[in-house]
Design a protein around this motif. Structure first.
Motif, mmCIF file in Angstrom:
data_model
loop_
_atom_site.group_PDB
_atom_site.id
_atom_site.type_symbol
_atom_site.label_atom_id
_atom_site.label_comp_id
_atom_site.label_asym_id
_atom_site.label_seq_id
_atom_site.Cartn_x
_atom_site.Cartn_y
_atom_site.Cartn_z
ATOM 1 N N PRO A 110 0.848 -1.198 0.000
ATOM 2 C CA PRO A 110 0.000 0.000 0.000
ATOM 3 C C PRO A 110 0.881 1.245 0.000
ATOM 4 O O PRO A 110 1.953 1.270 0.597
ATOM 5 C CB PRO A 110 -0.786 -0.101 1.313
ATOM 6 C CG PRO A 110 -0.552 -1.468 1.833
ATOM 7 C CD PRO A 110 0.663 -2.014 1.185
ATOM 8 N N VAL A 111 0.443 2.286 -0.698
ATOM 9 C CA VAL A 111 1.235 3.502 -0.864
ATOM 10 C C VAL A 111 0.624 4.625 -0.047
ATOM 11 O O VAL A 111 -0.583 4.838 -0.081
ATOM 12 C CB VAL A 111 1.290 3.902 -2.359
ATOM 13 C CG1 VAL A 111 2.035 5.192 -2.545
ATOM 14 C CG2 VAL A 111 1.910 2.795 -3.174
ATOM 15 N N GLU A 112 1.477 5.337 0.682
ATOM 16 C CA GLU A 112 1.015 6.542 1.375
ATOM 17 C C GLU A 112 1.093 7.691 0.389
ATOM 18 O O GLU A 112 2.085 7.856 -0.310
ATOM 19 C CB GLU A 112 1.902 6.843 2.579
ATOM 20 C CG GLU A 112 1.685 5.913 3.733
ATOM 21 C CD GLU A 112 2.485 6.330 4.942
ATOM 22 O OE1 GLU A 112 2.815 7.516 5.070
ATOM 23 O OE2 GLU A 112 2.777 5.453 5.756
ATOM 24 N N GLY A 113 0.072 8.517 0.342
ATOM 25 C CA GLY A 113 0.079 9.642 -0.579
ATOM 26 C C GLY A 113 -0.353 9.209 -1.967
ATOM 27 O O GLY A 113 -0.939 8.149 -2.160
ATOM 28 N N PRO A 114 -0.040 10.052 -2.948
ATOM 29 C CA PRO A 114 -0.505 9.726 -4.307
ATOM 30 C C PRO A 114 0.241 8.529 -4.882
ATOM 31 O O PRO A 114 1.431 8.361 -4.662
ATOM 32 C CB PRO A 114 -0.180 11.001 -5.091
ATOM 33 C CG PRO A 114 0.942 11.633 -4.340
ATOM 34 C CD PRO A 114 0.724 11.293 -2.897
ATOM 35 N N TRP A 115 -0.492 7.708 -5.635
ATOM 36 C CA TRP A 115 0.122 6.562 -6.301
ATOM 37 C C TRP A 115 0.689 7.046 -7.624
ATOM 38 O O TRP A 115 0.005 7.702 -8.412
ATOM 39 C CB TRP A 115 -0.895 5.464 -6.525
ATOM 40 C CG TRP A 115 -0.265 4.234 -7.081
ATOM 41 C CD1 TRP A 115 0.387 3.266 -6.387
ATOM 42 C CD2 TRP A 115 -0.211 3.845 -8.446
ATOM 43 N NE1 TRP A 115 0.846 2.294 -7.230
ATOM 44 C CE2 TRP A 115 0.496 2.628 -8.509
ATOM 45 C CE3 TRP A 115 -0.671 4.400 -9.624
ATOM 46 C CZ2 TRP A 115 0.735 1.964 -9.706
ATOM 47 C CZ3 TRP A 115 -0.435 3.731 -10.807
ATOM 48 C CH2 TRP A 115 0.263 2.526 -10.829
#
Length: 159
Positions: A110-115
Motif C-alpha cells: 500500500p502507498v502513502e500519498g498519491p500513487w
C-alpha cells in the motif's frame, strides 16, 4: 539544560520565567544578531519549500524526501547510466534486477500519498544494451613460436 515544567503552570508562564532567568544570568548578552529585526519574507513558504531550502542548506539528499514513486522514477531515469558504468555483465544485471525488485515491492505494498506509476525496465534488454556499449574484446596476442632451426642448433650445442 532547563528543569522540567512544573504541573499547574501554563506553558507561556514557564517560557517567560526561563527567559527572565537567562537574562539575569547574562546568557542572552553578546549574541550575534542581537537588536536586529528578523529578516522579512516576500511571502509565506509552504512546508515543502521550507524543507527543500533546509535540505539544501544542510547539504542533505533532496531525493530522499521524494515520495517512493517519484524516487523510483528518478532512479529509472538514471538506470542506463548506472548500468553502463558496471565493469561486468553480472554486475550490470544485478543493478537492473535490484531496481526491478524495488519497483515490484512498490507495486505490491500500500502507498502513502498519491500513487505514481513507475515503468518496469526489461532486464534482458538493458543487459543487451550494456553488451553493445562495450568495446569488442581484443584477441590475446599470440606468443612467438621459436623457429625449428633454432631448436636444432640448441640441441647440437647441448650435445
Amino acid at each position: 539544560m532547563t528543569e522540567r515544567k512544573p504541573q499547574g503552570v501554563s506553558f507561556e508562564s514557564w517560557v517567560e520565567h526561563q527567559i527572565v532567568q537567562a537574562r539575569e544570568r547574562g546568557d542572552l548578552e553578546g549574541l550575534s544578531g542581537a537588536g536586529t529585526p528578523l529578516p522579512r519574507r516576500d511571502r509565506e513558504k509552504s512546508t515543502y519549500e521550507w524543507a527543500l531550502e533546509w535540505a539544501r542548506r544542510e547539504e542533505a539528499d533532496v531525493a530522499a524526501m521524494l515520495p517512493t514513486g517519484l524516487a523510483l522514477r528518478k532512479e529509472r531515469e538514471e538506470l542506463p547510466a548506472r548500468v553502463a558504468r558496471q565493469p561486468t555483465e553480472e554486475l550490470a544485471r544485478a543493478v537492473v534486477e535490484a531496481h526491478v525488485a524495488r519497483v515490484d515491492r512498490y507495486y505490491r505494498q500500500p502507498v502513502e500519498g498519491p500513487w505514481i506509476p513507475v515503468g518496469m525496465p526489461d532486464v534482458q534488454e538493458m543487459v543487451a544494451q550494456w553488451r553493445l556499449d562495450r568495446p569488442p574484446a581484443l584477441p590475446a596476442p599470440e606468443l612467438p613460436v621459436p623457429s625449428p632451426r633454432r631448436r636444432r642448433w640448441l640441441r647440437r650445442r647441448a650435445a
